[in-house]
Each structure stands twice: as C-alpha cells, then as structure tokens.
Design a protein around this motif. Structure first.
Motif, PDB file in Angstrom:
ATOM      1  N   LEU A   1      60.464  27.472  50.274  1.00  0.00           N
ATOM      2  CA  LEU A   1      59.883  27.075  51.217  1.00  0.00           C
ATOM      3  C   LEU A   1      58.734  27.196  51.073  1.00  0.00           C
ATOM      4  O   LEU A   1      57.275  25.881  51.102  1.00  0.00           O
ATOM      5  CB  LEU A   1      59.895  27.523  52.928  1.00  0.00           C
ATOM      6  CG  LEU A   1      59.114  27.783  53.819  1.00  0.00           C
ATOM      7  CD1 LEU A   1      59.062  25.808  54.184  1.00  0.00           C
ATOM      8  CD2 LEU A   1      59.448  28.298  55.079  1.00  0.00           C
ATOM      9  N   ILE A   2      58.156  27.915  49.919  1.00  0.00           N
ATOM     10  CA  ILE A   2      56.921  27.913  49.698  1.00  0.00           C
ATOM     11  C   ILE A   2      56.223  27.034  48.220  1.00  0.00           C
ATOM     12  O   ILE A   2      55.460  26.021  49.072  1.00  0.00           O
ATOM     13  CB  ILE A   2      56.652  30.087  49.101  1.00  0.00           C
ATOM     14  CG1 ILE A   2      56.097  30.763  49.283  1.00  0.00           C
ATOM     15  CG2 ILE A   2      55.269  29.788  48.212  1.00  0.00           C
ATOM     16  CD1 ILE A   2      56.501  32.209  49.333  1.00  0.00           C
ATOM     17  N   VAL A   3      57.631  26.487  47.904  1.00  0.00           N
ATOM     18  CA  VAL A   3      57.251  25.445  47.282  1.00  0.00           C
ATOM     19  C   VAL A   3      56.776  23.886  48.086  1.00  0.00           C
ATOM     20  O   VAL A   3      56.172  23.027  47.308  1.00  0.00           O
ATOM     21  CB  VAL A   3      58.333  25.248  46.335  1.00  0.00           C
ATOM     22  CG1 VAL A   3      58.320  24.383  44.985  1.00  0.00           C
ATOM     23  CG2 VAL A   3      58.489  26.616  44.780  1.00  0.00           C
ATOM     24  N   GLY A   4      57.475  24.143  48.626  1.00  0.00           N
ATOM     25  CA  GLY A   4      58.211  22.655  49.590  1.00  0.00           C
ATOM     26  C   GLY A   4      56.319  22.834  50.683  1.00  0.00           C
ATOM     27  O   GLY A   4      55.981  21.612  50.520  1.00  0.00           O
ATOM     28  N   VAL A   5      55.749  24.256  50.727  1.00  0.00           N
ATOM     29  CA  VAL A   5      54.712  23.416  51.771  1.00  0.00           C
ATOM     30  C   VAL A   5      53.439  23.770  50.797  1.00  0.00           C
ATOM     31  O   VAL A   5      52.808  23.181  51.028  1.00  0.00           O
ATOM     32  CB  VAL A   5      54.274  25.356  52.346  1.00  0.00           C
ATOM     33  CG1 VAL A   5      52.640  25.780  52.764  1.00  0.00           C
ATOM     34  CG2 VAL A   5      55.328  25.614  53.732  1.00  0.00           C
ATOM     35  N   ILE A   6      52.944  23.905  49.300  1.00  0.00           N
ATOM     36  CA  ILE A   6      52.781  23.952  48.446  1.00  0.00           C
ATOM     37  C   ILE A   6      52.527  22.195  48.334  1.00  0.00           C
ATOM     38  O   ILE A   6      51.554  22.202  48.315  1.00  0.00           O
ATOM     39  CB  ILE A   6      52.521  24.909  46.708  1.00  0.00           C
ATOM     40  CG1 ILE A   6      52.512  26.493  47.482  1.00  0.00           C
ATOM     41  CG2 ILE A   6      51.665  24.330  45.696  1.00  0.00           C
ATOM     42  CD1 ILE A   6      52.946  27.235  46.157  1.00  0.00           C
ATOM     43  N   ALA A   7      53.900  21.652  47.817  1.00  0.00           N
ATOM     44  CA  ALA A   7      54.195  20.159  47.574  1.00  0.00           C
ATOM     45  C   ALA A   7      52.821  19.568  49.011  1.00  0.00           C
ATOM     46  O   ALA A   7      52.254  18.514  48.940  1.00  0.00           O
ATOM     47  CB  ALA A   7      55.479  19.368  47.967  1.00  0.00           C
ATOM     48  N   SER A   8      53.657  19.819  50.136  1.00  0.00           N
ATOM     49  CA  SER A   8      53.023  19.412  51.477  1.00  0.00           C
ATOM     50  C   SER A   8      51.214  19.442  51.335  1.00  0.00           C
ATOM     51  O   SER A   8      50.704  18.516  51.824  1.00  0.00           O
ATOM     52  CB  SER A   8      53.205  20.102  52.396  1.00  0.00           C
ATOM     53  OG  SER A   8      54.685  19.855  52.871  1.00  0.00           O
ATOM     54  N   LEU A   9      50.499  21.145  51.039  1.00  0.00           N
ATOM     55  CA  LEU A   9      49.352  20.866  51.187  1.00  0.00           C
ATOM     56  C   LEU A   9      48.743  19.774  49.938  1.00  0.00           C
ATOM     57  O   LEU A   9      47.987  18.835  49.830  1.00  0.00           O
ATOM     58  CB  LEU A   9      49.143  21.881  50.404  1.00  0.00           C
ATOM     59  CG  LEU A   9      49.739  23.188  51.398  1.00  0.00           C
ATOM     60  CD1 LEU A   9      48.878  24.380  51.096  1.00  0.00           C
ATOM     61  CD2 LEU A   9      48.280  23.382  52.853  1.00  0.00           C
ATOM     62  N   PHE A  10      49.624  19.929  48.396  1.00  0.00           N
ATOM     63  CA  PHE A  10      49.254  18.383  47.199  1.00  0.00           C
ATOM     64  C   PHE A  10      49.080  17.290  48.544  1.00  0.00           C
ATOM     65  O   PHE A  10      48.067  16.569  48.216  1.00  0.00           O
ATOM     66  CB  PHE A  10      50.395  18.623  45.992  1.00  0.00           C
ATOM     67  CG  PHE A  10      49.754  17.467  45.364  1.00  0.00           C
ATOM     68  CD1 PHE A  10      48.559  17.688  44.436  1.00  0.00           C
ATOM     69  CD2 PHE A  10      50.813  16.703  45.425  1.00  0.00           C
ATOM     70  CE1 PHE A  10      48.313  16.177  43.431  1.00  0.00           C
ATOM     71  CE2 PHE A  10      50.343  15.850  44.367  1.00  0.00           C
ATOM     72  CZ  PHE A  10      49.532  15.344  43.250  1.00  0.00           C
ATOM     73  N   VAL A  11      49.808  16.540  48.522  1.00  0.00           N
ATOM     74  CA  VAL A  11      50.094  15.542  49.101  1.00  0.00           C
ATOM     75  C   VAL A  11      48.822  15.475  50.761  1.00  0.00           C
ATOM     76  O   VAL A  11      48.421  14.279  49.930  1.00  0.00           O
ATOM     77  CB  VAL A  11      51.458  15.140  50.201  1.00  0.00           C
ATOM     78  CG1 VAL A  11      51.765  14.042  51.008  1.00  0.00           C
ATOM     79  CG2 VAL A  11      52.511  15.139  48.786  1.00  0.00           C
ATOM     80  N   GLY A  12      48.741  16.478  51.322  1.00  0.00           N
ATOM     81  CA  GLY A  12      47.669  16.415  52.366  1.00  0.00           C
ATOM     82  C   GLY A  12      46.686  16.606  51.871  1.00  0.00           C
ATOM     83  O   GLY A  12      45.550  15.281  52.614  1.00  0.00           O
ATOM     84  N   PHE A  13      45.739  16.833  50.561  1.00  0.00           N
ATOM     85  CA  PHE A  13      45.315  17.034  50.090  1.00  0.00           C
ATOM     86  C   PHE A  13      45.080  15.322  49.339  1.00  0.00           C
ATOM     87  O   PHE A  13      43.687  15.494  49.816  1.00  0.00           O
ATOM     88  CB  PHE A  13      45.155  18.019  48.763  1.00  0.00           C
ATOM     89  CG  PHE A  13      43.932  18.121  48.202  1.00  0.00           C
ATOM     90  CD1 PHE A  13      42.731  19.154  48.162  1.00  0.00           C
ATOM     91  CD2 PHE A  13      43.826  17.961  46.650  1.00  0.00           C
ATOM     92  CE1 PHE A  13      41.458  18.840  47.671  1.00  0.00           C
ATOM     93  CE2 PHE A  13      42.267  17.564  45.669  1.00  0.00           C
ATOM     94  CZ  PHE A  13      41.388  18.125  46.940  1.00  0.00           C
ATOM     95  N   ASN A  14      45.590  14.824  48.830  1.00  0.00           N
ATOM     96  CA  ASN A  14      45.135  13.554  48.484  1.00  0.00           C
ATOM     97  C   ASN A  14      44.957  12.622  48.881  1.00  0.00           C
ATOM     98  O   ASN A  14      44.074  11.920  48.556  1.00  0.00           O
ATOM     99  CB  ASN A  14      46.429  12.843  47.174  1.00  0.00           C
ATOM    100  CG  ASN A  14      46.238  13.956  45.789  1.00  0.00           C
ATOM    101  OD1 ASN A  14      45.499  13.453  45.214  1.00  0.00           O
ATOM    102  ND2 ASN A  14      47.226  14.657  46.246  1.00  0.00           N
ATOM    103  N   ILE A  15      45.774  12.789  50.785  1.00  0.00           N
ATOM    104  CA  ILE A  15      45.225  12.031  51.875  1.00  0.00           C
ATOM    105  C   ILE A  15      44.294  12.244  51.792  1.00  0.00           C
ATOM    106  O   ILE A  15      43.607  10.970  52.352  1.00  0.00           O
ATOM    107  CB  ILE A  15      46.759  12.817  52.968  1.00  0.00           C
ATOM    108  CG1 ILE A  15      47.986  11.917  52.455  1.00  0.00           C
ATOM    109  CG2 ILE A  15      46.238  11.453  53.868  1.00  0.00           C
ATOM    110  CD1 ILE A  15      49.639  11.896  52.999  1.00  0.00           C
ATOM    111  N   GLY A  16      43.774  13.378  51.997  1.00  0.00           N
ATOM    112  CA  GLY A  16      42.147  13.637  52.945  1.00  0.00           C
ATOM    113  C   GLY A  16      41.076  13.184  51.719  1.00  0.00           C
ATOM    114  O   GLY A  16      40.333  12.494  51.832  1.00  0.00           O
ATOM    115  N   GLY A  17      41.606  13.026  50.161  1.00  0.00           N
ATOM    116  CA  GLY A  17      40.293  12.470  48.831  1.00  0.00           C
ATOM    117  C   GLY A  17      40.741  10.754  50.566  1.00  0.00           C
ATOM    118  O   GLY A  17      39.195   9.826  49.906  1.00  0.00           O
TER     119      GLY A  17
END
Length: 391
Positions: A6-22
């Motif tokens: 789950l922690i890995v999944g949340v990190i992956a979600s943060l990575f995806v969202g971070f790039n979406i925001g950019g």
C-alpha cells in the motif's frame, strides 16, 4: 506485507499526480501567467483548490468508470500498484517526447491491458469510451472553426484584454476597512477582462481535476485499499506539489511549440476544452483535456483563415485562387476595428501556416494519443500474462 504494498502504491499515486500537476497547471494557467496577470505561486494555489473541487464532485463519476466499469473484477492491491507503474511509465515516455501526456487514455489502456490478460474486459464500456475519444477531437475542431469564422472577429473588435503597468487595484486604508480602487493605470475594461481570465483559469483547473484526479488513484480505490475521499485528497496534494514545482517551467513555455496565439484566442480554447472535458467527465468518460485544447486551436485557426471562402469550398477544396493559410490567430484585428465580412480577404500577407501552429507538433500530439494508450495496454497485458498471480 499488505502495508508495504500500500505504501508503494501511495508513492506511485503521488508520482503520477505530481507529473499530472506539472502538465495540467501549465495548460490551465500558462496564458494568464504569460500575460503577467498573476504570479506562478498564485496560479499554483488556485490550481490546487479547483483541482480538489473538480475531483471531489465531477471526478467521482470518472473514478467509478476507471475503478469498476472497464473490467468485471476488482483490481487487487498489487495489480493496482502495477497499473500505476504503467501509467507513470506512459507519462515518462510522453515527457521524453516533450508533449502533454494523455493521462486518462494511458490509464484506460493500462486497466484494459489487465482485463485482456485476465479475460475480464468489459467491451461495451471500452467501445463507449473509444467512441468519445474519436468524437471529441471532431467536436473541438468544429466548435473552434465556427467561433473562428463567425464569432471571433466581432468578439475581438469588442473585447480588448489589456495589461497596464502598475497594480491592478489599490486600497484606501484611511477608513476602518481598506477600500479597493482601480490602480493608477487600470481601466474598468482591464479590470473586467482580468477577472474573466482568472475565472476561465479556475474553470480549466476544475475541469483538470475532474478528469485527472481519478487517474492518480483509481487503481487503489478499485482494490479497496483506499476509500474515495482520502484518495482524492492524496491526488490533490500530489497535483498541487507538481503545480508549485515543475509546473513553473511549463507555465512559461506552454503553447510555445503548438501555437503562438493571442490571449483572447487562448481563453476561447480554454473555455471550449474545459466545457467538453467537464461534460464528458460528468458522464463518467475518462477524457484528455489536451485533446480538446489542441483540436480547438486547430479549428479556431482554420475558421479564421477560411473566412475568405465558404465552408463548402474550404471543406471540398474548391477555394480556387483563394489560398487557405492557417495563420489568422497570430495577428488580431485592432480592437474597435470593423471585422471584414466573410468572403473578403483578411491581411493575407501575414497568414502563414507556421505562424499558427507547427504541423509536425500536431502530428506528434495525435500520435501520442494513439501510441500512449496502445503502449500502456500492451505493456500491462504482457506483464499480467507473465505474472498472472498478481492480478
């Protein structure tokens, strides 16, 4: 073990969202920042607020489609993490090619790849989504073309978006409460136009949240590892971080490769693309905001450039000696000047296709709309075929 995944999944979600925001922050606020109407930090703050509102309201419909309608089984936590990996890989590939990533399309492709590998694809839903992916560029193009031919000249004559030196507003602090007043060089027209620009930027941020917040967290919601409400908060934080950091560069450069168009034309494109995206998101259809934006720009320029001929002549290629060149957006008529009627050439010496957009860039964008979801589907399919137990 579950907690680690789950922690890995949340990190992956943060990575995806971070790039979406950019990417999304540059698209939503690049024109306003470029015109000097607000600072990048202010734009990122507004982006975060309205992305949250879009994701919390309309975005739930897209979340339902991504997490429960594309395949007929629940996505396991491990499979959800893998899907997020392929979404992030799609973003990375698009960034390498220097084009805004079609995140919604990449997300659908990755989930569909899982479904193909497990024999659980809901083909009716996939066909429904694909049909709108085909129709949306056509809608964006013809809305832009109609506005360019019949509305833009008159709108440009009546509306002048100005940016005078000095503060937009001043505050008289002699009384009990500060009283706002127009700045020393600000006109009422400039104040109204600035407010319109800010409203349009907030509307586009809302639309980006509706379409993109689900992309960052839907696989984890489908697995049951996260509830929708905290998932939306995680995606909002990630998109906001992207807006405050890597989006600073995209806000400066947005539109530089695709088109060099005036602020009025950019606002028309933003309103059109945001409306298309918001309406389709409310229907639960994962759709790319970039898709509507690009094709509206092309349609708007085509409509402006073909004013010297009829629509029938332009579509059928029967324009005769009237050359159809695609550069009409880069040189606005002077505000207040009477627009030329359809059938009368408009300053043909400045109508150059390369002034409106780079045709090579358009081809690259459209190619990514095809390559992105196709690649994510193929990679996800291959992975889940080789590792069937993870699904």
């Amino acid at each position: 073990m579950v907690e680690t995944v789950l922690i890995v999944g949340v990190i992956a979600s943060l990575f995806v969202g971070f790039n979406i925001g950019g990417s999304s922050t540059g698209i939503a606020w690049g024109p306003a920042v470029g015109a000097g109407l607000l600072k990048k930090t202010t734009a990122a703050g507004l982006m975060t607020v309205f992305v949250f509102l879009g994701g919390w309201t309309v975005g739930r419909n897209v979340m339902d489609t991504l997490s429960g309608d594309i395949i007929t089984i629940e996505i396991s936590l491990a499979a959800g993490v893998a899907v997020l990996f392929f979404i992030g890989l799609g973003i990375l590939i698009a960034n390498v090619f220097g084009v805004p990533v079609p995140t919604s399309m990449t997300t659908v492709g990755a989930i569909a790849g899982l479904g193909l590998a497990t024999g659980t694809v809901n083909y009716e839903t996939i066909a429904w989504i694909l049909s709108w992916w085909i129709v949306t560029p056509i809608i964006g193009f013809w809305i832009g073309a109609f506005i360019g031919r019949y509305i833009y000249p008159e709108l440009n004559r009546r509306v002048g978006i100005e940016n005078s030196p000095g503060p937009l507003l001043t505050f008289d602090r002699s009384g009990g409460l500060p009283t706002p007043a127009l700045g020393p060089n600000t006109t009422y027209r400039e104040l109204v136009s600035t407010i319109v620009v800010l409203i349009v930027g907030c509307y586009m941020a809302f639309s980006a949240g509706a379409s993109n917040v689900p992309n960052a967290v839907a696989p984890l919601v489908s697995s049951g590892a996260l509830e929708p409400n905290p998932a939306i908060l995680i995606a909002t934080v990630a998109i906001g971080l992207g807006g405050f950091t890597i989006a600073r560069r995209t806000m400066e450069s947005v539109g530089g490769e695709l088109s060099d168009i005036p602020l009025l034309a950019a606002l028309i494109v933003m309103v059109t693309a945001s409306t298309i995206t918001t309406v389709l998101s409310s229907m639960g259809i994962p759709i790319s905001l970039v898709m509507g934006s690009v094709m509206t720009i092309v349609g708007l320029g085509w409509g402006r450039a073909t004013r010297p001929v009829t629509v029938r002549e332009a579509v059928a290629g029967e324009a005769g000696e009237a050359e159809i060149a695609m550069g009409a957006l880069t040189t606005e008529e002077t505000a207040g000047a009477e627009p030329r009627p359809i059938g009368e050439a408009e300053r043909s010496e400045v109508l150059d296709a390369r002034d409106l957009f780079n045709p090579g860039a358009i081809i690259k964008y459209i190619s990514m709309w095809i390559i992105g979801p196709t690649m994510s589907t193929a990679l996800a399919y291959g992975f889940f075929v080789l590792v069937p137990g993870i699904a």
